[in-house]
Design a protein around this motif. Sequence first.
Motif, PDB file in Angstrom:
ATOM      1  N   LYS A  26       0.857  -1.202   0.000  1.00 56.00           N
ATOM      2  CA  LYS A  26       0.000   0.000   0.000  1.00 56.00           C
ATOM      3  C   LYS A  26       0.885   1.241   0.000  1.00 56.00           C
ATOM      4  CE  LYS A  26      -3.954  -1.795   2.443  1.00 56.00           C
ATOM      5  NZ  LYS A  26      -4.480  -2.054   3.755  1.00 56.00           N
ATOM      6  N   PRO A  27       0.345   2.376  -0.445  1.00 53.75           N
ATOM      7  CA  PRO A  27       1.133   3.596  -0.283  1.00 53.75           C
ATOM      8  C   PRO A  27       1.227   3.955   1.205  1.00 53.75           C
ATOM      9  CG  PRO A  27      -0.951   4.044  -1.428  1.00 53.75           C
ATOM     10  CD  PRO A  27      -0.924   2.581  -1.126  1.00 53.75           C
ATOM     11  N   VAL A  28       2.447   4.113   1.716  1.00 53.09           N
ATOM     12  CA  VAL A  28       2.676   4.445   3.122  1.00 53.09           C
ATOM     13  C   VAL A  28       3.478   5.739   3.181  1.00 53.09           C
ATOM     14  CG1 VAL A  28       3.787   3.698   5.269  1.00 53.09           C
ATOM     15  CG2 VAL A  28       2.650   2.001   3.818  1.00 53.09           C
ATOM     16  N   VAL A  29       3.005   6.674   4.011  1.00 55.27           N
ATOM     17  CA  VAL A  29       3.693   7.957   4.159  1.00 55.27           C
ATOM     18  C   VAL A  29       4.038   8.150   5.632  1.00 55.27           C
ATOM     19  CG1 VAL A  29       3.502  10.461   3.856  1.00 55.27           C
ATOM     20  CG2 VAL A  29       2.400   8.922   2.215  1.00 55.27           C
ATOM     21  N   HIS A  64      -1.260  14.325   1.266  1.00 56.82           N
ATOM     22  CA  HIS A  64      -2.625  13.835   1.465  1.00 56.82           C
ATOM     23  C   HIS A  64      -3.500  14.150   0.259  1.00 56.82           C
ATOM     24  CE1 HIS A  64      -6.703  13.789   3.467  1.00 56.82           C
ATOM     25  NE2 HIS A  64      -6.215  12.581   3.712  1.00 56.82           N
ATOM     26  N   LYS A  65      -3.261  15.333  -0.346  1.00 60.52           N
ATOM     27  CA  LYS A  65      -4.020  15.691  -1.556  1.00 60.52           C
ATOM     28  C   LYS A  65      -3.658  14.775  -2.710  1.00 60.52           C
ATOM     29  CE  LYS A  65      -4.928  20.528  -0.728  1.00 60.52           C
ATOM     30  NZ  LYS A  65      -3.913  21.540  -0.461  1.00 60.52           N
ATOM     31  N   LEU A  66      -2.356  14.498  -2.836  1.00 61.40           N
ATOM     32  CA  LEU A  66      -1.892  13.662  -3.953  1.00 61.40           C
ATOM     33  C   LEU A  66      -2.343  12.214  -3.804  1.00 61.40           C
ATOM     34  CD1 LEU A  66       1.788  14.940  -4.349  1.00 61.40           C
ATOM     35  CD2 LEU A  66      -0.065  15.199  -6.006  1.00 61.40           C
ATOM     36  N   CYS A  67      -2.397  11.762  -2.541  1.00 59.33           N
ATOM     37  CA  CYS A  67      -2.676  10.349  -2.311  1.00 59.33           C
ATOM     38  C   CYS A  67      -3.510  10.182  -1.038  1.00 59.33           C
ATOM     39  CB  CYS A  67      -1.347   9.599  -2.208  1.00 59.33           C
ATOM     40  SG  CYS A  67      -1.528   7.817  -2.200  1.00 59.33           S
ATOM     41  N   PRO A  68      -4.818  10.533  -1.127  1.00 58.64           N
ATOM     42  CA  PRO A  68      -5.661  10.521   0.076  1.00 58.64           C
ATOM     43  C   PRO A  68      -5.814   9.131   0.691  1.00 58.64           C
ATOM     44  CG  PRO A  68      -6.933  11.118  -1.904  1.00 58.64           C
ATOM     45  CD  PRO A  68      -5.519  10.982  -2.335  1.00 58.64           C
ATOM     46  N   ASP A  69      -5.607   8.086  -0.110  1.00 58.92           N
ATOM     47  CA  ASP A  69      -5.796   6.728   0.401  1.00 58.92           C
ATOM     48  C   ASP A  69      -4.552   6.146   1.059  1.00 58.92           C
ATOM     49  OD1 ASP A  69      -8.381   6.765  -0.475  1.00 58.92           O
ATOM     50  OD2 ASP A  69      -7.872   5.935  -2.450  1.00 58.92           O
ATOM     51  N   ALA A  70      -3.474   6.918   1.094  1.00 58.63           N
ATOM     52  CA  ALA A  70      -2.239   6.383   1.695  1.00 58.63           C
ATOM     53  C   ALA A  70      -2.422   6.163   3.188  1.00 58.63           C
ATOM     54  CB  ALA A  70      -1.087   7.352   1.451  1.00 58.63           C
TER      55      ALA A  70
END
Length: 345
Positions: A26-29, A64-70
């Motif tokens: 998953k995308p993780v930030v 968060h805007k670029l990848c809200p589902d991260a």
Amino acid sequence: MRILHIDMDAFFASVEELRRPEFIGKPVVIGGNGDPIKRGVVSTASYEARKFGVHSAMPLRTAHKLCPDAVFLPVDYEEYSRMSEKIKDILREFTTIIEEAGIDEAFLDISEIDTSSEEIAKEIKKRIKDETRLTCSIGIAPNKLLAKIASDMQKPNGLTVITKGDIESRIWPLPVRKIWGVGPKTEACLKDMGIRTIGELASLPLDKLTERFGESSGDYLYNASRGVDESPLITHREPKSSGRETTFEKDVDDLQVITETLAELTSEVVDDIKEEGYKCRTVTVKVRFSDFETHTKAKTLYKPTDSLKKLRKTAFECLKGFEFKKKVRLIGVRVSKLEKVGNGN
Ligand code: TTP
Ligand code: MG
């Protein structure tokens, strides 16, 4: 000379994925206190999140805007430091000539090891993978400058060997930013001069570079663009400070427990500095509350000391300066202004 540079892949994010395998893929930030709506910047992002344009130093809100589902997670520096130590311990089994360049990177001088570069790199990768389940990227080259460029060339899980003969074909096409020390300002200056790649930089005469960037930076760029770097590994750094901290299993509001923990940590720190032969003057106590708000209080003594009694008393004085309205998540103590014992003290 044969220098190996190792850099862990998406380090903070990969360590988080180890303890929470459900986030793998998953995308993780990772950044700040993990709340993307609050202020703070991205420390790192997993390669999945990078596909959305998320990168280090970007505001969390932008990420968060670029990848809200991260998945957004707070920085847990202690956990990453622990893992970093484990990796450095493995590396020290290969050679003692090692420069710890950062939390997730190191240079090793492997000139004296009687095995091919690829074999050494593969063995290091295997040991790290077996013992931590993490992947890294390795570059091997005749000097630090090229080794660091090489480790970045095939990320993640890369292995790149660069020889002097490869400079024209593999280094010259790269953007100037790949040279260590070339930041956005130098990059912009060079762009104004019509220079984008390392090869274009190598076409400039030395006097043009020193005129524009000064003697020492001009020299550096001139040599770096040709793959020339004679900087030695810095294998020993004088410590600036020494500290210990601990996160409580459960947040604590019992001042007795907090005080006892501080006393214990202080005695560990005093053991550490004594073992290394240092005295200190400044004691800093750090408290992180349950909401991650973090405060420090420091006191500086008139004379350097390694007396547990004095340092514990100083740590307690620091502790008195805090207001305990919220539960405590973490407590730490650090001593600084270190001086070697025997320097007239
Ligand atoms: P890097 O090695 O630059 O990045 P990385 O390991 O996350 O990813 P890569 O695969 O590209 O090497 O930095 C190591 C760690 O340092 C990183 O995981 C988080 C931290 N870091 C920050 O906290 N802020 C920053 O701006 C950068 C660049 C890194
Ligand atoms: Mg890294």
